[in-house]
Design an enzyme around this catalytic site. Structure first.
Site, PDB file in Angstrom:
ATOM      1  N   SER A   1      -3.634   8.513   1.259  1.00 31.09           N
ATOM      2  CA  SER A   1      -2.258   8.971   1.209  1.00 31.09           C
ATOM      3  C   SER A   1      -1.728   8.971  -0.227  1.00 31.09           C
ATOM      4  CB  SER A   1      -1.385   8.080   2.092  1.00 31.09           C
ATOM      5  OG  SER A   1      -0.111   8.645   2.250  1.00 31.09           O
TER       6      SER A   1
ATOM      7  N   SER B   1       4.225  11.616   4.715  1.00 31.40           N
ATOM      8  CA  SER B   1       4.785  10.273   4.698  1.00 31.40           C
ATOM      9  C   SER B   1       3.708   9.332   4.186  1.00 31.40           C
ATOM     10  CB  SER B   1       5.261   9.857   6.091  1.00 31.40           C
ATOM     11  OG  SER B   1       6.004   8.656   5.975  1.00 31.40           O
ATOM     12  N   GLU B   2       4.093   8.432   3.278  1.00 33.05           N
ATOM     13  CA  GLU B   2       3.081   7.703   2.513  1.00 33.05           C
ATOM     14  C   GLU B   2       2.314   6.679   3.349  1.00 33.05           C
ATOM     15  OE1 GLU B   2       6.318   7.836   1.895  1.00 33.05           O
ATOM     16  OE2 GLU B   2       7.112   5.943   1.103  1.00 33.05           O
ATOM     17  N   ASN B   3       2.766   6.393   4.571  1.00 32.82           N
ATOM     18  CA  ASN B   3       1.964   5.509   5.416  1.00 32.82           C
ATOM     19  C   ASN B   3       0.791   6.230   6.073  1.00 32.82           C
ATOM     20  OD1 ASN B   3       3.915   6.866   6.972  1.00 32.82           O
ATOM     21  ND2 ASN B   3       3.681   5.410   8.657  1.00 32.82           N
TER      22      ASN B   3
ATOM     23  N   ASN C   1       7.561  14.988   0.201  1.00 36.15           N
ATOM     24  CA  ASN C   1       7.797  13.636   0.681  1.00 36.15           C
ATOM     25  C   ASN C   1       9.284  13.335   0.604  1.00 36.15           C
ATOM     26  OD1 ASN C   1       8.230  10.651   0.430  1.00 36.15           O
ATOM     27  ND2 ASN C   1       6.036  10.649   0.848  1.00 36.15           N
TER      28      ASN C   1
END
Lengths: 218, 229, 218, 229
Positions: free
Chosen positions: C89, C47-49, C24
């Site tokens: 996520s 990606s954390e979304n 990340n």
């Protein structure tokens, strides 16, 4: 219990299913309720192994090997059926998305306590999904023979067997009667055709409140 | 057969009352239910508690509600792209509760899963732990994170059928299916209203039993488009 | 900081990404690391979304309006990219599936404490996803200018700003040096081309352990 | 590019050691990784802690491990269809821990979400609460349910690519994606090994970062078929 009495109790339970409900039918008798729902009636059957919109049971020849209900029957999809994982399935249950669950019972108590999973020393296969259904469906109904195989009333003042959930049952359908669980105990609502109120009271271990007037039959 | 939940945007948003809590899907632009928010601005319900990952940018989404003075409290992970949100926080006119992003997602999901809360070690030994109840589990100390539920969730779906089975596109999924699980009443706007059965049972991202009202969008306002920076 | 120094520090961080890692990249400088990874190098950017397998950034003209990374850049899918919800996520993050996260920093302390989210009274936009990345990635590296805009060392004995997470940083890449966080404090591993060890030590607020021998350059 | 995780069944199962904990996907037949279990029987690792929704039926799946004496403990929601499991429980040769089905799913997911546990009111005031830690949250008492993780998860997928993105069929999903989240090492058997990109990004049920080893099944033994009763 005659075949007709069995069918009549199942059909009676089916008649209380309201349009738009999401309903989980427990293994055994409750599963049969689906046979008494008209095809165009708007109801969503849920099975805890991960289906909303459970369709009719299929023969082995027509079965999809990957599509069973929680009782192991091969079922079919409908337009609008969804599959999901077991955590999502019980999320649906615990967050109150089930309008109704119909469960079998070993014993139901006058206060709505339900025992349907364990007979100490005899039968203890694990709880499966019953505790969450019993505790979290917005309405919990029991569909069961009035008496066990030895003729003992399943409707009791206090459960002697380990509980599935406390004070969870709202209504009981048996081959003899429809009984509501109220704050003041059990209330006899209907008796099966051919039976009298006295027949039901005599066959019931728990105290039954009998409203004045003629008791409807089903 | 499955229940038909299609309705109008006016009727659906009309169910919201002053003082209600409202979850909004979306992470930035993707997945934000702009049309539902617009109708909420038009109807003008007040004193709302809004739960959303971020405060969008100035001039879109959450910002419309802030501008119109409808928000009493905002529970969010980040408001850095919205200067108005920062200003309203600083002058105290809107209460802002910050929650770490993954903890926010999980607290929303916990409500959707009918749990009371969960225990995690995220934020332990920092100011994120301030005021949080500690729980010891197998000899390790964790923080108790209560579930966040809401009266309403406003959700943006790529496609939806009449029973409210939903599918999302790309990163527009984000908080939408979680909020659909968590709220008492779930209102969905969809770009594409499809026939029952058009979405295969394996392809449904959010099953119908979680949703309550489906609103079909006619055409998509510009705010849904690529942000020109 | 010259353009070359900036590129060199980013390229240096990129060189530590091992085959098979899930990585990340934090918003800002870390995002640029992707430009220094060969196309056929087996790495999965998260990606954390809600994306695993983040592909190259697209221009607005080529963008899919529904496909951004957590920093709001329009990105593209690769063969094998997956999208998922925010709970899944961060499940990936917290359950240790990130081999590495590269984060920006306001301050890093000698014991690996990281402060990168809040300057009390000045900047407090909320934590976003940083605390979980910092606390749960298996390796946490910081990619930052060595000093802030006022020339103050970002590498400090003890952070004065509120922490993102305690003792989380393993390695620091700056325009001046590569520094490891060890049990015995900070260890200078490499200096930027054109700088001496003394330059780095002088620019660093925290005590730097300097191993004997020639310090490699990057 | 994404890592290629394809391997042989022998190599993958060979990573399991005596005494390890192993999660098995499946609810009844659908989703049970029979071939991986078969290989585990062939290799014969002992003293396993097995976590699976049910004990399958006699003569399939978990039952092979029980018959071969490889199981020290079974964590499950229901063993009613497996007489051998009932017998081994009654004679004390296998320790059985019963967990309510949805709580089992959620405890596995909690590990997969990197949580320490969660708080729920399921089973409160009954014998299910026996021995469980109580936690008070917003004035209500709940039970603390610890996360269940494992050294390995054996997962059955309908399709998988080389990076280990997975898709399940029908009710064969069940515990599979949850266990893939929860275990340290996730071994997947797949009916259909597909090229990277063949599964659309929105259609992936379990993203590749959760999985570690992909085994392609050549042809499917009869045990995967419709159960003839």
């Amino acid at each position: 219990m005659s075949f007709n009495a069995r069918d009549r109790m199942i059909a009676r339970a089916a008649r209380d299913i309201q349009p738009g409900m999401t309903v989980n039918l427990g293994i055994g008798l409750p599963t049969k309720v689906v046979n008494f729902i008209p095809k165009d009636f708007p109801v969503c059957f849920h099975s805890e192994n991960g289906i909303s919109g459970v369709g009719p049971v299929l023969s082995n020849d027509d079965a999809d090997r990957n599509l069973i209900d929680a009782g192991g029957a091969y079922v079919s999809p409908l337009p609008g059926t969804a599959y999901f994982d077991s955590a999502t399935s019980f999320a649906m249950v615990r967050s109150g998305r089930l309008s109704l669950t119909l469960l079998g019972a070993f014993q139901v108590a006058a206060n709505g306590d339900l025992a349907n999973w364990k007979i100490p020393g005899v039968f203890a296969p694990g709880i499966g999904g019953a505790v969450e259904l019993a505790q979290k469906a917005r309405k919990v109904a029991v569909l069961t023979t009035h008496c066990d195989k030895k003729g003992r009333s399943k409707i009791v003042e206090t459960c002697s067997l380990p509980l599935t959930a406390k004070s969870c049952v709202d209504r009981i359908y048996t081959d003899m009667a429809v009984i509501d669980v109220s704050d003041n105990g059990l209330v006899l609502r209907e008796v099966a055709e051919g039976l009298t109120v006295s027949d039901v009271v005599a066959a019931t271990d728990a105290k039954l409140n009998v409203p004045a007037g003629t008791c409807p039959t089903f | 057969m499955l229940l038909d939940k299609k309705t109008t945007i006016e009727e659906a948003i009309g169910r919201i009352k002053d003082g209600d809590s409202v979850m909004l899907g979306g992470f930035g632009v993707p997945g934000t239910p702009f049309c539902l928010i617009q109708e909420l601005v038009r109807q003008g319900q007040k004193d709302l508690t809004v739960i959303k990952n971020d405060a969008n940018e100035k001039g879109m989404g959450v910002d419309w509600l802030l501008e119109n003075g409808q928000v009493r409290k905002l529970i969010t992970s980040h408001i850095g792209l919205n200067a108005r949100a920062v200003e309203l926080k600083n002058n105290g006119s809107v209460e802002i509760e910050f929650v770490a992003q993954g903890i926010l997602a999980e607290r929303v999901r916990a409500a959707g899963a009918g749990l009371m809360g969960f225990v995690s070690d995220i934020g332990i030994d920092t100011e994120f732990a301030d005021g949080k109840q500690q729980v010891e589990l197998n000899g390790k100390v964790g923080l108790l994170e209560p579930a966040i539920n809401a009266d309403f969730a406003l959700v943006h779906a790529q496609s939806a059928d009449s029973f409210g089975n939903l599918r999302f596109s790309g990163t527009a999924m984000n908080f939408n299916p979680l909020m659909a699980m968590a709220a008492d009443t779930v209102i969905v706007e969809t770009e594409s209203y499809v026939a029952l059965g058009d979405i295969q049972p394996e392809d449904i991202h959010c099953p119908g039993p979680f949703t309550d009202a489906i609103v079909e969008l006619s055409d998509l306002p510009e705010v849904y488009g690529v942000v020109q920076r």
